[in-house]
Design a protein around this motif. Sequence first.
Motif, short mmCIF file in Angstrom:
data_model
loop_
_atom_site.label_atom_id
_atom_site.label_comp_id
_atom_site.label_asym_id
_atom_site.label_seq_id
_atom_site.Cartn_x
_atom_site.Cartn_y
_atom_site.Cartn_z
N ILE A 188 0.84 -1.18 0.00
CA ILE A 188 0.00 0.00 0.00
C ILE A 188 0.88 1.25 0.00
O ILE A 188 1.95 1.27 0.63
N SER A 189 0.47 2.25 -0.74
CA SER A 189 1.24 3.49 -0.80
C SER A 189 1.30 4.13 0.58
O SER A 189 0.31 4.18 1.30
N GLU A 206 -4.82 -0.04 -5.80
CA GLU A 206 -5.45 0.18 -4.50
C GLU A 206 -6.98 0.24 -4.61
O GLU A 206 -7.69 -0.22 -3.71
N TYR A 207 -7.49 0.77 -5.72
CA TYR A 207 -8.94 0.86 -5.91
C TYR A 207 -9.55 -0.53 -6.05
O TYR A 207 -10.56 -0.86 -5.40
N HIS A 209 -8.41 -3.40 -5.00
CA HIS A 209 -8.36 -4.16 -3.75
C HIS A 209 -9.30 -3.59 -2.70
O HIS A 209 -9.83 -4.33 -1.87
N SER A 210 -9.51 -2.29 -2.76
CA SER A 210 -10.49 -1.69 -1.84
C SER A 210 -11.90 -2.18 -2.15
O SER A 210 -12.66 -2.56 -1.25
N LEU A 216 -4.34 -4.42 1.89
CA LEU A 216 -2.96 -4.33 1.44
C LEU A 216 -2.08 -3.96 2.64
O LEU A 216 -2.55 -3.36 3.61
#
Length: 250
Positions: A188-189, A206-207, A209-210, A216
């Motif tokens: 994750i960032s 990230e989108y 996986h969200s 993450l």
Amino acid sequence: MVRIFKKNIGFFIWAVGGYGELFRKYPYPIAAEGEGCHAFALGGNVAQGSRLANQSFMWDIITTEFRRHPIKRVADLGSGNAGALISLCKVFPEATGIGIDVSAKAIDDAQRNILRHGLQDRIRLYNQNVLQAVEDPVLQQRFAQADTLMTFIMMHDLFNIEDPIWVLKKLRSTFPNVREFLIADTFISEEQSLSDESPIFVYGFEYVHSLMKIKLFKKSDYENYFAAAGFNIMATHYLNVPNTYLFVLQ
């Protein structure tokens, strides 16, 4: 512009081909129920896109690491379309491989790829969830023969199913003769917030996986999990993709 598109086409196939239907359906209730989102992911396209991105950005670094220690039998967890196993069998003429992937479509594509390259006698594939496969007594006998294990951009999925330290200890006990574990993943960032300058891959990864309710982790989380599971980190390589690293473990 054409060169940039070709280099990034794996990410395009992964996002649009693999998860386009999920983006289109969301936020309708059928896709908003966490596990239900998985029905809208096309495993074959996810596998193809991942392999192309791997080739464009990561594979030279990964191959260099493999060359440091010649391999005889490699296990690939989340083997996708078998592109990595095929490449390794070409680099190491004596090597054989075993691949595991939960996507039936990815396994079908992989079987065709293996036949096309004439490697059907050197690579065997299994359509199973990795955490089910490591409990299979028949497969455990084959896993015990592996001297190298690799898994690319999939460990976060396993860490969402079971405790991360348990997962890592289970892999160590299931593959007792593996000398090197090559584990690559995207974290994750840790930016305070994404901006216009943030690479589009960060948004997409990230989108997705969200939406799918897949947690993450931070890079430091992995380092702590490895230590707690008894692994030594021999090398860490940035893989030319934001927040993506290869760990070489013993």
